[in-house]
Design a protein around this motif. Sequence first.
Motif, PDB file in Angstrom:
ATOM      1  N   SER A 196     131.970  -8.389  14.532  1.00 20.92           N
ATOM      2  CA  SER A 196     130.693  -9.095  14.480  1.00 20.92           C
ATOM      3  C   SER A 196     129.634  -8.225  15.146  1.00 20.92           C
ATOM      4  O   SER A 196     129.946  -7.252  15.843  1.00 20.92           O
ATOM      5  N   PHE A 197     128.368  -8.583  14.945  1.00 26.52           N
ATOM      6  CA  PHE A 197     127.260  -7.781  15.455  1.00 26.52           C
ATOM      7  C   PHE A 197     126.200  -8.692  16.069  1.00 26.52           C
ATOM      8  O   PHE A 197     126.027  -9.844  15.660  1.00 26.52           O
ATOM      9  N   THR A 198     125.474  -8.149  17.046  1.00 28.06           N
ATOM     10  CA  THR A 198     124.434  -8.931  17.723  1.00 28.06           C
ATOM     11  C   THR A 198     123.397  -7.991  18.339  1.00 28.06           C
ATOM     12  O   THR A 198     123.666  -6.800  18.550  1.00 28.06           O
ATOM     13  N   THR A 199     122.239  -8.564  18.662  1.00 27.07           N
ATOM     14  CA  THR A 199     121.221  -7.835  19.431  1.00 27.07           C
ATOM     15  C   THR A 199     121.248  -8.252  20.900  1.00 27.07           C
ATOM     16  O   THR A 199     120.510  -7.699  21.712  1.00 27.07           O
ATOM     17  N   ASP A 200     122.110  -9.200  21.225  1.00 27.51           N
ATOM     18  CA  ASP A 200     122.149  -9.778  22.575  1.00 27.51           C
ATOM     19  C   ASP A 200     123.236  -9.109  23.420  1.00 27.51           C
ATOM     20  O   ASP A 200     124.421  -9.413  23.283  1.00 27.51           O
ATOM     21  N   ILE A 201     122.839  -8.228  24.308  1.00 26.02           N
ATOM     22  CA  ILE A 201     123.824  -7.488  25.098  1.00 26.02           C
ATOM     23  C   ILE A 201     124.524  -8.364  26.129  1.00 26.02           C
ATOM     24  O   ILE A 201     125.608  -8.017  26.612  1.00 26.02           O
ATOM     25  N   SER A 202     123.957  -9.509  26.441  1.00 22.94           N
ATOM     26  CA  SER A 202     124.630 -10.395  27.404  1.00 22.94           C
ATOM     27  C   SER A 202     125.964 -10.903  26.854  1.00 22.94           C
ATOM     28  O   SER A 202     126.848 -11.304  27.621  1.00 22.94           O
ATOM     29  N   ARG A 203     126.132 -10.831  25.540  1.00 22.88           N
ATOM     30  CA  ARG A 203     127.389 -11.263  24.931  1.00 22.88           C
ATOM     31  C   ARG A 203     128.530 -10.282  25.228  1.00 22.88           C
ATOM     32  O   ARG A 203     129.690 -10.564  24.935  1.00 22.88           O
ATOM     33  N   ALA A 204     128.198  -9.144  25.832  1.00 21.42           N
ATOM     34  CA  ALA A 204     129.233  -8.173  26.204  1.00 21.42           C
ATOM     35  C   ALA A 204     130.082  -8.664  27.378  1.00 21.42           C
ATOM     36  O   ALA A 204     131.177  -8.139  27.617  1.00 21.42           O
TER      37      ALA A 204
ATOM     38  N   ALA B  82     132.780   1.012  15.333  1.00 19.80           N
ATOM     39  CA  ALA B  82     133.030  -0.430  15.427  1.00 19.80           C
ATOM     40  C   ALA B  82     133.922  -0.899  14.280  1.00 19.80           C
ATOM     41  O   ALA B  82     134.899  -1.636  14.486  1.00 19.80           O
ATOM     42  N   ALA B  83     133.582  -0.496  13.057  1.00 24.19           N
ATOM     43  CA  ALA B  83     134.358  -0.929  11.892  1.00 24.19           C
ATOM     44  C   ALA B  83     135.793  -0.417  11.966  1.00 24.19           C
ATOM     45  O   ALA B  83     136.752  -1.140  11.649  1.00 24.19           O
ATOM     46  N   CYS B  84     135.964   0.824  12.408  1.00 23.64           N
ATOM     47  CA  CYS B  84     137.308   1.399  12.486  1.00 23.64           C
ATOM     48  C   CYS B  84     138.141   0.743  13.584  1.00 23.64           C
ATOM     49  O   CYS B  84     139.349   0.515  13.410  1.00 23.64           O
ATOM     50  N   MET B  85     137.529   0.435  14.718  1.00 21.03           N
ATOM     51  CA  MET B  85     138.266  -0.237  15.785  1.00 21.03           C
ATOM     52  C   MET B  85     138.746  -1.622  15.334  1.00 21.03           C
ATOM     53  O   MET B  85     139.854  -2.046  15.663  1.00 21.03           O
ATOM     54  N   ALA B  86     137.901  -2.318  14.567  1.00 17.32           N
ATOM     55  CA  ALA B  86     138.318  -3.619  14.039  1.00 17.32           C
ATOM     56  C   ALA B  86     139.444  -3.448  13.028  1.00 17.32           C
ATOM     57  O   ALA B  86     140.391  -4.251  12.982  1.00 17.32           O
ATOM     58  N   GLU B  87     139.364  -2.405  12.224  1.00 20.95           N
ATOM     59  CA  GLU B  87     140.413  -2.116  11.243  1.00 20.95           C
ATOM     60  C   GLU B  87     141.754  -1.867  11.939  1.00 20.95           C
ATOM     61  O   GLU B  87     142.822  -2.215  11.411  1.00 20.95           O
ATOM     62  N   LEU B  88     141.697  -1.307  13.139  1.00 22.44           N
ATOM     63  CA  LEU B  88     142.917  -1.018  13.897  1.00 22.44           C
ATOM     64  C   LEU B  88     143.455  -2.244  14.644  1.00 22.44           C
ATOM     65  O   LEU B  88     144.465  -2.151  15.339  1.00 22.44           O
ATOM     66  N   GLY B  89     142.752  -3.383  14.525  1.00 17.39           N
ATOM     67  CA  GLY B  89     143.270  -4.620  15.090  1.00 17.39           C
ATOM     68  C   GLY B  89     142.564  -5.141  16.316  1.00 17.39           C
ATOM     69  O   GLY B  89     142.920  -6.205  16.832  1.00 17.39           O
ATOM     70  N   HIS B  90     141.561  -4.425  16.803  1.00 14.66           N
ATOM     71  CA  HIS B  90     140.831  -4.879  17.980  1.00 14.66           C
ATOM     72  C   HIS B  90     139.749  -5.892  17.589  1.00 14.66           C
ATOM     73  O   HIS B  90     139.280  -5.908  16.440  1.00 14.66           O
ATOM     74  N   GLU B  91     139.349  -6.704  18.551  1.00 10.19           N
ATOM     75  CA  GLU B  91     138.215  -7.612  18.354  1.00 10.19           C
ATOM     76  C   GLU B  91     136.960  -6.872  18.810  1.00 10.19           C
ATOM     77  O   GLU B  91     136.855  -6.497  19.980  1.00 10.19           O
ATOM     78  N   VAL B  92     136.017  -6.676  17.902  1.00 10.13           N
ATOM     79  CA  VAL B  92     134.903  -5.764  18.166  1.00 10.13           C
ATOM     80  C   VAL B  92     133.559  -6.465  18.005  1.00 10.13           C
ATOM     81  O   VAL B  92     133.325  -7.166  17.017  1.00 10.13           O
ATOM     82  N   LEU B  93     132.682  -6.230  18.972  1.00 13.23           N
ATOM     83  CA  LEU B  93     131.310  -6.712  18.918  1.00 13.23           C
ATOM     84  C   LEU B  93     130.375  -5.506  18.935  1.00 13.23           C
ATOM     85  O   LEU B  93     130.338  -4.750  19.911  1.00 13.23           O
ATOM     86  N   GLY B  94     129.628  -5.305  17.861  1.00 17.33           N
ATOM     87  CA  GLY B  94     128.646  -4.236  17.806  1.00 17.33           C
ATOM     88  C   GLY B  94     127.303  -4.735  18.303  1.00 17.33           C
ATOM     89  O   GLY B  94     126.863  -5.830  17.933  1.00 17.33           O
ATOM     90  N   ILE B  95     126.638  -3.949  19.139  1.00 17.50           N
ATOM     91  CA  ILE B  95     125.378  -4.369  19.756  1.00 17.50           C
ATOM     92  C   ILE B  95     124.317  -3.298  19.525  1.00 17.50           C
ATOM     93  O   ILE B  95     124.557  -2.108  19.762  1.00 17.50           O
ATOM     94  N   ASP B  96     123.143  -3.717  19.083  1.00 23.59           N
ATOM     95  CA  ASP B  96     122.038  -2.776  18.859  1.00 23.59           C
ATOM     96  C   ASP B  96     120.723  -3.537  19.019  1.00 23.59           C
ATOM     97  O   ASP B  96     120.649  -4.736  18.730  1.00 23.59           O
ATOM     98  N   VAL B  97     119.679  -2.826  19.442  1.00 20.99           N
ATOM     99  CA  VAL B  97     118.368  -3.448  19.626  1.00 20.99           C
ATOM    100  C   VAL B  97     117.628  -3.605  18.307  1.00 20.99           C
ATOM    101  O   VAL B  97     116.632  -4.340  18.231  1.00 20.99           O
ATOM    102  N   ASP B  98     118.089  -2.927  17.254  1.00 20.59           N
ATOM    103  CA  ASP B  98     117.421  -2.957  15.952  1.00 20.59           C
ATOM    104  C   ASP B  98     117.926  -4.162  15.162  1.00 20.59           C
ATOM    105  O   ASP B  98     119.028  -4.162  14.609  1.00 20.59           O
ATOM    106  N   ALA B  99     117.089  -5.209  15.093  1.00 16.45           N
ATOM    107  CA  ALA B  99     117.507  -6.455  14.441  1.00 16.45           C
ATOM    108  C   ALA B  99     117.777  -6.270  12.956  1.00 16.45           C
ATOM    109  O   ALA B  99     118.702  -6.879  12.395  1.00 16.45           O
ATOM    110  N   ALA B 100     116.985  -5.425  12.293  1.00 18.51           N
ATOM    111  CA  ALA B 100     117.184  -5.193  10.855  1.00 18.51           C
ATOM    112  C   ALA B 100     118.541  -4.547  10.595  1.00 18.51           C
ATOM    113  O   ALA B 100     119.248  -4.893   9.644  1.00 18.51           O
TER     114      ALA B 100
END
Length: 437
Positions: free
Chosen positions: A65-73, A16-34
């Motif tokens: 950016s990052f979220t736990t909400d997969i509906s944002r995909a 995710a971090a590398c794709m954003a570094e390359l200029g893409h708009e990236v949303l990271g999604i995971d169920v682990d809130a911490a």
Amino acid sequence: MRITVIGCGYLGAVHAACMAELGHEVLGIDVDAAKIELLSAGRAPFYEPGLPELLTSASATGRLSFTTDISRAAGYDAHFIAVGTPQKKGEHAADLTYVDAAVTSLAPHLAPGSVVIGKSTVPVGTARRLAGIIAGVQPEAALAWNPEFLREGFAVQDTLRPDRLVYGLPDGDAADHAKTTLDEIYTVALGNDTPLVVTGYETAELVKVSANAFLATKISFINAIAEIADVTGADVTKIADAIGYDARIGRKFLNAGLGFGGGCLPKDIRAFQARAGELGADQALTFLREVDQINMRRRVRAVDLTRELLDGSLLGKKVAVLGLAFKPESDDVRDSPSLDVASQLRAQGARVVAFDPQAVENARRLHPELDFAESAADAARDADAVVILTEWREFRDLDPAEFGQIVADKRILDGRNCLDPDTWRAAGWRYRALGRP
């Protein structure tokens, strides 16, 4: 492009971090809130050189950016699946629970024309099955398989400047759209003439596990030679140097010692064997059983050599263990040979005091019975023996004369063949290593 990365563990967070570094708009999604909270604050939930700086810079641009909400995909162009595929408990097969859950959860939010891209290491046949799940929910979305080849400690570099790209594409008309999407994502790498292999699902899946199986085999091969060197008085490091000059063989991954570990090679070669059995081709990979067994024997050999160093008994002896991560530049202790040896030494009566530059807290969670130090010197103070089990630079650079002043007895086991024996012996140390006289 607008990209989501489903699963923000080791692979996903770096990607995710590398794709954003390359200029893409990236949303990271995971169920682990911490985990999401840490990443959103620009902090990596594990140690990987260069990642914290990348998270900070990419977040500052607003592209990450990052979220736990997969509906944002919903509405994103491409979706990377980067969840774990651990070994099933009590079995060799891969556990695909997280991959299946990721695809099933994502499918209702896919738009016509969006592309799902698998990064996770999976048994051959998985991609075709997942493509069927996606088609049943959104027939106008496509699935591609794009295996990763990251090295822990170099993951940022390997993502931004990969040594090759592999596209596993669907059949029919969807292949062109999937390839176009992947080409746009990897514009920079392709512009740098990165080799590209375009193939079908099954080949792409097998590329990854074949690469890991080959690397594991190469490591176990030189460790098998080390077993012969031990009983003949030969030096396995000189053997590796000599055969490594042969361009057909090469010197990389011919470092004899404690063997491989981590979250990839051990579980991947076992899952490969299990899948071959399911396909009725189990005889093709029977050699991987011996590869695995050689690797596990190295841990026993390290314990035995430490006992020999201590004149035949570990009982009541203080042993300083330097290194707990499965490799340097990582805090990963999954299936770590170093941590396993430390635990075995304690179980056989030694008083173990361990140190690692990054992995102490992870090791403490798995083995709270061990004692941990805050530095190599603290671990080695008044030790009856020192064992180096992970080849961190700070251990390779130790001054044997200076270090010898703090131990009770100058005895050292070089579990990674990373020290110069002559230098340590000249400083009065009794030196032992795996596969060296």
